[in-house]
Write a protein that holds these residues in place. Structure first.
Motif, mmCIF file in Angstrom:
data_model
loop_
_atom_site.group_PDB
_atom_site.id
_atom_site.type_symbol
_atom_site.label_atom_id
_atom_site.label_comp_id
_atom_site.label_asym_id
_atom_site.label_seq_id
_atom_site.Cartn_x
_atom_site.Cartn_y
_atom_site.Cartn_z
ATOM 1 N N GLU A 260 -10.680 18.474 11.256
ATOM 2 C CA GLU A 260 -11.923 19.247 11.273
ATOM 3 C C GLU A 260 -11.666 20.723 11.025
ATOM 4 N N LYS A 261 -10.573 21.256 11.574
ATOM 5 C CA LYS A 261 -10.290 22.683 11.493
ATOM 6 C C LYS A 261 -9.222 23.024 10.454
ATOM 7 N N ALA A 262 -8.870 22.065 9.602
ATOM 8 C CA ALA A 262 -7.820 22.296 8.612
ATOM 9 C C ALA A 262 -8.291 23.233 7.511
ATOM 10 N N HIS A 263 -7.469 24.212 7.155
ATOM 11 C CA HIS A 263 -7.793 25.108 6.048
ATOM 12 C C HIS A 263 -7.884 24.345 4.729
ATOM 13 N N PRO B 34 -1.934 34.741 8.389
ATOM 14 C CA PRO B 34 -3.071 33.848 8.594
ATOM 15 C C PRO B 34 -2.682 32.695 9.522
ATOM 16 N N GLN B 35 -3.657 32.122 10.200
ATOM 17 C CA GLN B 35 -3.369 31.080 11.178
ATOM 18 C C GLN B 35 -2.667 29.884 10.545
ATOM 19 N N PHE B 36 -3.048 29.528 9.313
ATOM 20 C CA PHE B 36 -2.431 28.340 8.730
ATOM 21 C C PHE B 36 -0.951 28.566 8.427
ATOM 22 N N VAL B 37 -0.548 29.805 8.134
ATOM 23 C CA VAL B 37 0.867 30.105 7.955
ATOM 24 C C VAL B 37 1.597 29.954 9.290
ATOM 25 N N LYS B 38 0.976 30.425 10.365
ATOM 26 C CA LYS B 38 1.564 30.256 11.693
ATOM 27 C C LYS B 38 1.710 28.779 12.039
ATOM 28 N N ASN C 17 -15.650 0.712 -0.739
ATOM 29 C CA ASN C 17 -14.420 0.482 0.028
ATOM 30 C C ASN C 17 -13.620 1.774 0.209
ATOM 31 N N LYS C 18 -14.313 2.910 0.179
ATOM 32 C CA LYS C 18 -13.686 4.210 0.393
ATOM 33 C C LYS C 18 -14.192 4.795 1.712
ATOM 34 N N GLU C 19 -13.269 5.426 2.467
ATOM 35 C CA GLU C 19 -13.624 5.955 3.782
ATOM 36 C C GLU C 19 -13.113 7.384 3.925
ATOM 37 N N LEU C 20 -13.888 8.223 4.614
ATOM 38 C CA LEU C 20 -13.484 9.580 4.971
ATOM 39 C C LEU C 20 -13.517 9.696 6.488
ATOM 40 N N LEU C 21 -12.388 10.114 7.055
ATOM 41 C CA LEU C 21 -12.279 10.252 8.504
ATOM 42 C C LEU C 21 -11.893 11.687 8.833
ATOM 43 N N ILE C 22 -12.775 12.407 9.521
ATOM 44 C CA ILE C 22 -12.506 13.783 9.937
ATOM 45 C C ILE C 22 -12.127 13.769 11.420
ATOM 46 N N ILE C 23 -10.947 14.307 11.723
ATOM 47 C CA ILE C 23 -10.414 14.275 13.086
ATOM 48 C C ILE C 23 -10.869 15.531 13.844
ATOM 49 N N LYS C 24 -11.649 15.326 14.871
ATOM 50 C CA LYS C 24 -12.225 16.436 15.637
ATOM 51 C C LYS C 24 -11.133 17.333 16.217
ATOM 52 N N GLY C 25 -11.285 18.628 15.987
ATOM 53 C CA GLY C 25 -10.402 19.622 16.582
ATOM 54 C C GLY C 25 -9.038 19.753 15.935
ATOM 55 N N ALA C 26 -8.727 18.947 14.925
ATOM 56 C CA ALA C 26 -7.385 18.949 14.340
ATOM 57 C C ALA C 26 -7.269 19.980 13.226
ATOM 58 N N ASN C 27 -6.118 20.662 13.163
ATOM 59 C CA ASN C 27 -5.817 21.517 12.026
ATOM 60 C C ASN C 27 -4.941 20.745 11.036
ATOM 61 N N HIS C 28 -4.535 21.400 9.971
ATOM 62 C CA HIS C 28 -3.769 20.726 8.921
ATOM 63 C C HIS C 28 -2.479 20.110 9.459
ATOM 64 N N VAL C 29 -1.723 20.877 10.220
ATOM 65 C CA VAL C 29 -0.398 20.457 10.657
ATOM 66 C C VAL C 29 -0.451 19.469 11.823
ATOM 67 N N GLY D 264 0.830 -1.197 0.000
ATOM 68 C CA GLY D 264 0.000 0.000 0.000
ATOM 69 C C GLY D 264 0.863 1.244 0.000
ATOM 70 N N ILE D 265 0.224 2.405 -0.086
ATOM 71 C CA ILE D 265 0.939 3.676 -0.041
ATOM 72 C C ILE D 265 0.217 4.639 0.888
ATOM 73 N N LEU D 266 0.975 5.617 1.377
ATOM 74 C CA LEU D 266 0.418 6.642 2.262
ATOM 75 C C LEU D 266 1.056 7.971 1.905
ATOM 76 N N GLY D 267 0.234 8.947 1.575
ATOM 77 C CA GLY D 267 0.727 10.275 1.251
ATOM 78 C C GLY D 267 0.207 11.304 2.237
ATOM 79 N N ILE D 268 1.059 12.251 2.587
ATOM 80 C CA ILE D 268 0.733 13.294 3.544
ATOM 81 C C ILE D 268 0.755 14.640 2.827
ATOM 82 N N CYS D 269 -0.249 15.484 3.096
ATOM 83 C CA CYS D 269 -0.320 16.826 2.518
ATOM 84 C C CYS D 269 -0.329 16.715 0.989
#
Length: 341
Positions: free
Chosen positions: A287-290, A230-234, A306-318, A146-151
């Motif tokens: 959940e809070k990712a730009h 902006p917050q995401f730059v920070k 066989n596709k899944e979407l998981l939203i992580i509560k309170g998490a930003n992009h980084v 399998g493979i895993l990609g980030i960002c």
């Protein structure tokens, strides 16, 4: 001010077999995360179809026996294998997988010139080259890769899965579609006229680069924050520019992308055939990712049960780069155990 940082990040601030006899790298640890005592790691090299030699860290569980399922890991965009991808790889190796965290072409310890350039085609191919390597490793079951990609490499991972049927399961964590953000800006705010002006400027830069015999770097993260960003730059700065995630070989930590890299991203969108992926895909976003809309839109295009979407509560992009309280490692491991058999 926000428009300034959006345009800056649009310019991208945002060959051996497995048993080749290389020694384990037990000293000289150069990662941004702590070393596990449950995993062996060795440096490896392999080539992609364009002849570029890629460098990776191969993580193998110390209690490994027989041929194991394997996962190739890369990202974030502008990062190196000693950062987030290595953390994911080591953590999943602790859970019983052979994992390969690799530097993409033209970056980190991988080869290719000019340096610090990116390509939607070549970076997608990099994942398939990692699958080539793992499929021929003495430690790996070639039918369970399998493979895993980030960002940004989450987008490339889904793109690779649309093309490479050897990939049996894919995870995209906190993903960007780098071609979309390059061509259209954040939240698709760049229109045709603005895009044309951007292309004019970048092509003029090509002429100047040829004349000068060098490539002008784009605009990266600032060396210091003013507080008006902006917050995401920070958030990016807090990872790449501090002890938390800084690495000297990371473009986002200590350099800048080649400015004209963005031309190919503007012109060649990825994910064109992602609706034809038949293997399982797990899309994870904060959940809070730009950037959340990239993951949700990519997920909506996928077909099948066989596709899944998981939203992580309170998490930003980084947060999904390195926060163990936010990254659902147990869930990711279960996804792969279910689908890599």
């Amino acid at each position: 001010m926000i428009k300034k940082f959006v345009s800056s990040l649009m310019l991208f601030s945002a060959v051996a077999a497995g048993g080749s006899g290389m020694s384990f790298a037990d000293d000289g640890w150069d990662k941004t995360f702590e070393k596990s005592d449950r995993v062996n790691v060795r440096k490896v090299e392999f080539s992609n179809r364009y002849g570029i030699v890629l460098t990776g860290d191969l993580y193998i569980p110390k209690d490994a026996s027989g041929k194991l399922p394997a996962i190739a890991v890369s990202g974030p965009f502008g990062a190196v294998k000693e950062q987030s991808s290595g953390l994911y790889a080591q953590t999943l190796a602790e859970r019983g997988f052979v994992t390969l965290a690799f530097d993409p072409s033209f970056t980190g310890e991988s080869k290719g010139t000019p340096r610090n350039v990116a390509s939607p085609d070549i970076n997608t191919e990099d994942f398939s080259a990692a699958v080539d390597y793992l499929s021929n490793s003495e430690y790996v079951n070639p039918e369970a890769v399998g493979i895993l990609g980030i960002c940004g490499f989450g987008g490339f991972a889904i793109n690779a899965a649309a093309m490479d049927t050897r990939i049996k399961a894919t995870v995209a964590s906190t993903m960007y579609d780098m071609t979309r953000v390059s061509a259209r800006g954040y939240n698709d705010s760049v229109d045709e006229n603005a895009r044309y002006e951007m292309k004019k400027n970048l092509n003029n830069q090509r002429t100047e680069d040829f004349r000068n015999g060098s490539y002008k770097p784009g605009v990266g993260l600032p060396e210091k924050l003013t507080g008006d960003e902006p917050q995401f730059v920070k958030d990016y700065w807090d990872y790449y520019k501090t002890k938390r995630g800084f690495h000297e070989r990371s473009i986002n930590s200590n350099g800048h992308w080649n400015m004209t890299s963005s031309l190919s991203f503007i012109n060649m969108p990825i994910l064109q055939y992602s609706d034809e992926i038949r293997s399982p895909v797990l899309v994870i976003h904060g959940e809070k990712a730009h950037s959340r809309y990239f993951g949700e839109d990519a997920f909506r295009k996928l077909k099948g049960n066989n596709k899944e979407l998981l939203i992580i509560k309170g998490a930003n992009h980084v947060d999904l780069y390195d926060n163990p309280d936010k990254i659902p490692f147990d869930g990711i491991a279960e996804f792969y155990k279910k689908n890599l058999k």
